[in-house]
Scaffold this motif. Structure first.
Motif, PDB file in Angstrom:
ATOM      1  N   UNK A  80      -2.752   3.571  62.711  1.00  0.00           N
ATOM      2  CA  UNK A  80      -2.508   2.241  62.121  1.00  0.00           C
ATOM      3  C   UNK A  80      -1.239   1.628  62.695  1.00  0.00           C
ATOM      4  N   UNK A  81      -0.221   2.446  62.863  1.00  0.00           N
ATOM      5  CA  UNK A  81       1.040   1.967  63.437  1.00  0.00           C
ATOM      6  C   UNK A  81       0.824   1.453  64.865  1.00  0.00           C
ATOM      7  N   UNK A  82       0.066   2.182  65.662  1.00  0.00           N
ATOM      8  CA  UNK A  82      -0.208   1.781  67.045  1.00  0.00           C
ATOM      9  C   UNK A  82      -1.022   0.495  67.078  1.00  0.00           C
ATOM     10  N   UNK A  83      -2.055   0.403  66.244  1.00  0.00           N
ATOM     11  CA  UNK A  83      -2.892  -0.797  66.202  1.00  0.00           C
ATOM     12  C   UNK A  83      -2.061  -2.017  65.811  1.00  0.00           C
ATOM     13  N   UNK A  84      -1.203  -1.877  64.813  1.00  0.00           N
ATOM     14  CA  UNK A  84      -0.347  -2.985  64.385  1.00  0.00           C
ATOM     15  C   UNK A  84       0.651  -3.369  65.482  1.00  0.00           C
ATOM     16  N   UNK A  85       1.243  -2.385  66.127  1.00  0.00           N
ATOM     17  CA  UNK A  85       2.194  -2.674  67.213  1.00  0.00           C
ATOM     18  C   UNK A  85       1.502  -3.415  68.350  1.00  0.00           C
ATOM     19  N   UNK A  86       0.259  -3.022  68.643  1.00  0.00           N
ATOM     20  CA  UNK A  86      -0.490  -3.697  69.703  1.00  0.00           C
ATOM     21  C   UNK A  86      -0.763  -5.154  69.320  1.00  0.00           C
ATOM     22  N   UNK A  87      -1.153  -5.381  68.069  1.00  0.00           N
ATOM     23  CA  UNK A  87      -1.393  -6.756  67.613  1.00  0.00           C
ATOM     24  C   UNK A  87      -0.134  -7.594  67.730  1.00  0.00           C
ATOM     25  N   UNK A  88       1.001  -7.023  67.314  1.00  0.00           N
ATOM     26  CA  UNK A  88       2.277  -7.745  67.407  1.00  0.00           C
ATOM     27  C   UNK A  88       2.627  -8.051  68.861  1.00  0.00           C
ATOM     28  N   UNK A  89       2.374  -7.100  69.737  1.00  0.00           N
ATOM     29  CA  UNK A  89       2.659  -7.278  71.162  1.00  0.00           C
ATOM     30  C   UNK A  89       1.796  -8.403  71.733  1.00  0.00           C
ATOM     31  N   UNK A  90       0.526  -8.448  71.341  1.00  0.00           N
ATOM     32  CA  UNK A  90      -0.388  -9.475  71.835  1.00  0.00           C
ATOM     33  C   UNK A  90      -0.002 -10.871  71.351  1.00  0.00           C
TER      34      UNK A  90
END
Length: 133
Positions: free
Chosen positions: A37-47
């Motif tokens: 979940x942390x990785x998915x959220x970080x990816x969304x923020x990065x995008x």
């Protein structure tokens, strides 16, 4: 006075038990779930970041469902993506993805249950509707 002392000791013992119960170490499954979940959220923020580098737009999509067997291939694909080495946030995200992959195939191998192997679901996830706030 003795009765008060016994009640106080009983209360201390009860509180100690409650604190110990809450301090239990995370299970392998809970660690994998929280990290994904942390990785998915970080990816969304990065995008969606305003300072998005052009290479970030080209990164493979990173929606992770640890119950989908294809998540292992998705993690390998993301970590092996050759571009964006100069973007610190991407390097950090790749390191987290590498850690998640290692945890899943080494430490938690016997604890995880994959409910599907639908690789398309990781490319086009069906997300729950967002409730108005």
């Amino acid at each position: 006075k003795l009765r008060t002392m016994k009640m106080l000791l009983s209360l201390i013992a009860l509180l100690s038990v409650v604190l110990l119960a809450n301090a239990a170490p995370p299970t392998c499954y809970s660690r994998v779930l929280s990290l994904s979940k942390e990785i998915t959220e970080s990816f969304k923020e990065l995008q969606t970041s305003k300072a998005v580098d052009s290479c970030v737009v080209m990164l493979p999509r990173l929606y992770l469902d640890i119950h989908n067997y294809c998540v292992l291939a998705k993690l390998r694909e993301f970590v092996a993506y050759p571009r964006c080495e100069r973007v610190l946030e991407v390097s950090e995200l790749k390191e987290k993805a590498r850690s998640l992959y290692t945890i899943m195939i080494s430490y938690c191998r016997r604890d995880l249950v994959f409910l599907t192997d639908d690789c398309n679901a990781l490319e086009n996830p069906i997300l729950p509707p967002v409730e108005p706030s």
